[in-house]
Design a protein around this motif. Sequence first.
Motif, PDB file in Angstrom:
ATOM      1  N   THR A 166       0.865  -1.174   0.000  1.00 51.17           N
ATOM      2  CA  THR A 166       0.000   0.000   0.000  1.00 51.17           C
ATOM      3  C   THR A 166       0.902   1.224   0.000  1.00 51.17           C
ATOM      4  O   THR A 166       1.657   1.446   0.954  1.00 51.17           O
ATOM      5  N   MET A 167       0.852   2.004  -1.076  1.00 52.08           N
ATOM      6  CA  MET A 167       1.740   3.159  -1.243  1.00 52.08           C
ATOM      7  C   MET A 167       0.919   4.447  -1.227  1.00 52.08           C
ATOM      8  O   MET A 167      -0.091   4.551  -1.899  1.00 52.08           O
ATOM      9  N   ASN A 187      -2.409   0.546  -4.462  1.00 51.56           N
ATOM     10  CA  ASN A 187      -2.166  -0.784  -3.927  1.00 51.56           C
ATOM     11  C   ASN A 187      -1.636  -1.690  -5.029  1.00 51.56           C
ATOM     12  O   ASN A 187      -2.085  -1.612  -6.183  1.00 51.56           O
ATOM     13  N   ALA A 188      -0.681  -2.554  -4.678  1.00 52.73           N
ATOM     14  CA  ALA A 188      -0.102  -3.478  -5.654  1.00 52.73           C
ATOM     15  C   ALA A 188       0.130  -4.826  -4.977  1.00 52.73           C
ATOM     16  O   ALA A 188       0.731  -4.885  -3.902  1.00 52.73           O
ATOM     17  N   THR A 196      -1.551  -7.322  -9.548  1.00 54.97           N
ATOM     18  CA  THR A 196      -2.907  -6.792  -9.393  1.00 54.97           C
ATOM     19  C   THR A 196      -2.832  -5.458  -8.654  1.00 54.97           C
ATOM     20  O   THR A 196      -2.138  -5.344  -7.642  1.00 54.97           O
ATOM     21  N   THR A 197      -3.521  -4.449  -9.159  1.00 59.89           N
ATOM     22  CA  THR A 197      -3.463  -3.117  -8.571  1.00 59.89           C
ATOM     23  C   THR A 197      -4.848  -2.571  -8.300  1.00 59.89           C
ATOM     24  O   THR A 197      -5.852  -3.007  -8.887  1.00 59.89           O
ATOM     25  N   SER A 198      -4.898  -1.569  -7.435  1.00 62.13           N
ATOM     26  CA  SER A 198      -6.127  -0.813  -7.183  1.00 62.13           C
ATOM     27  C   SER A 198      -5.748   0.595  -6.762  1.00 62.13           C
ATOM     28  O   SER A 198      -4.616   0.861  -6.358  1.00 62.13           O
ATOM     29  N   GLY A 199      -6.709   1.496  -6.869  1.00 62.59           N
ATOM     30  CA  GLY A 199      -6.458   2.899  -6.555  1.00 62.59           C
ATOM     31  C   GLY A 199      -6.587   3.749  -7.808  1.00 62.59           C
ATOM     32  O   GLY A 199      -7.334   3.404  -8.738  1.00 62.59           O
ATOM     33  N   SER A 200      -5.874   4.850  -7.865  1.00 58.90           N
ATOM     34  CA  SER A 200      -5.908   5.725  -9.034  1.00 58.90           C
ATOM     35  C   SER A 200      -4.503   6.255  -9.300  1.00 58.90           C
ATOM     36  O   SER A 200      -3.648   6.305  -8.408  1.00 58.90           O
ATOM     37  N   LEU A 201      -4.261   6.660 -10.548  1.00 59.16           N
ATOM     38  CA  LEU A 201      -2.946   7.155 -10.949  1.00 59.16           C
ATOM     39  C   LEU A 201      -3.117   8.275 -11.961  1.00 59.16           C
ATOM     40  O   LEU A 201      -3.854   8.140 -12.929  1.00 59.16           O
TER      41      LEU A 201
END
Length: 441
Positions: free
Chosen positions: A158-159, A211-212, A222-227
Amino acid sequence: MTRIFLRSLIVFCAFILLAHSSPAQTFIGSTLDSYSGVHALVLNPALSTDSKMRLDINILSSSAFLGNDFLSIDLSDLSNFRNGFEVNSDDSKNSKTNNNFFGNIDVLGPSVLFHLDQRNSFAFTTRLRGFFNLTNVGGDLYELANTEYHDQSDFNLTMEDVSGLVHVWAEIGATYGRLLIDNEYHSLKGGVTLKYLGGAGGMFTSSNLLNASYNNSSNILTTSGSLRYGYTSGFDLNDISFSDVKSGFGADLGLVYEYKEQNVNRYYNPYKFRVGLSLMDVGAINYDQSVRSIYTMEGSFDADEFSTKSLEGILEDNYSGVELVGSTKMGLPTSIQFFGDYNIDGKFFVSAQGALSIKNNKENPVSNLINSFTVTPRLEKRWVSVYSPLSIRQYDSALAWGLGVRAGPVMIGSGSILTNLISNTSRSTDIYIGFKVPLYN
């Protein structure tokens, strides 16, 4: 996700140094030398009045600085730099959820410093600069994106407040320095540099929360969140050019106070101690027609795509996003610089110098100087100076120890070369070389 940023900056730095040399954080250890001339202006424009030369002409000088808090630097295996700090040993890495990578290149082109009289000085400078910052990226994700093999263990990251930037620009500067106060014991000098900025462009990315999760058996990330991802119009990391320059303006401001002993000769032993304060790199470049995209990072992809696609290609092929075209302002690495310099006996000096960034990583897109503090003993004479800086640098747990020499028209050195040679724990490195035509008083 990081390979395109790191590899491109490293190749760019190497190209500049090799193409423009015979074989901050800029010119570390050399800028307080009374014979440094034009090079002193990268620390404080008021130092233009301190030069012991009636005329100093810089032909070409290059300085490069590179570091991180993830992987130790091994000068015996420089091929790892070309491959984006490849990870070959578990012993050398310091993987966290918020690792940082940084670098800059500073090429000081044809420049001149001269005195009108004992109170007034002028300088005209040309520079080419490139900055790279990658902040709060998980070390495991970085390793996955920068290794050709996939024997990495599963991880879940979690970054927060992730940001990355590459920015390349040129400067044309005009410096005016003046002796404001001068009496038997005290002097005060001021200086200002006004700069025209010509931007080649840049790339930038950021995420408030990302998240990665990596599965080794399937090699799926697998990722989640926004960029948020963007780039200036026409900018290509593989072919950086100034064919479509965007204009901006910048400034440096500085003051230097000196305490003098009685009956001092201002040219040969001008002070007992001096202190200086400067505000450097105020300004920004505005890029119209910049592309900005916001991606929803809900998805998965094969980690092999890191070796075959750019970051933009991975995002476009695996995630949905919204693209906007508009103006983007890219800020300079604004910092506060300060120093103290003590004259021991007219030949031996010791100085302390610090740099503090006043830019926040959340102010994306903006270049960011790393914080540092350096103590430098030096031997200073007309034709030869030798200095050995010791530095504490942000993100680097090891003390950086370097060595530099100025011999007439040539200067060469590094703020970390001795540490890099004798230690395997250093996580930063730098080097500089310069050629000039000094005309002494």
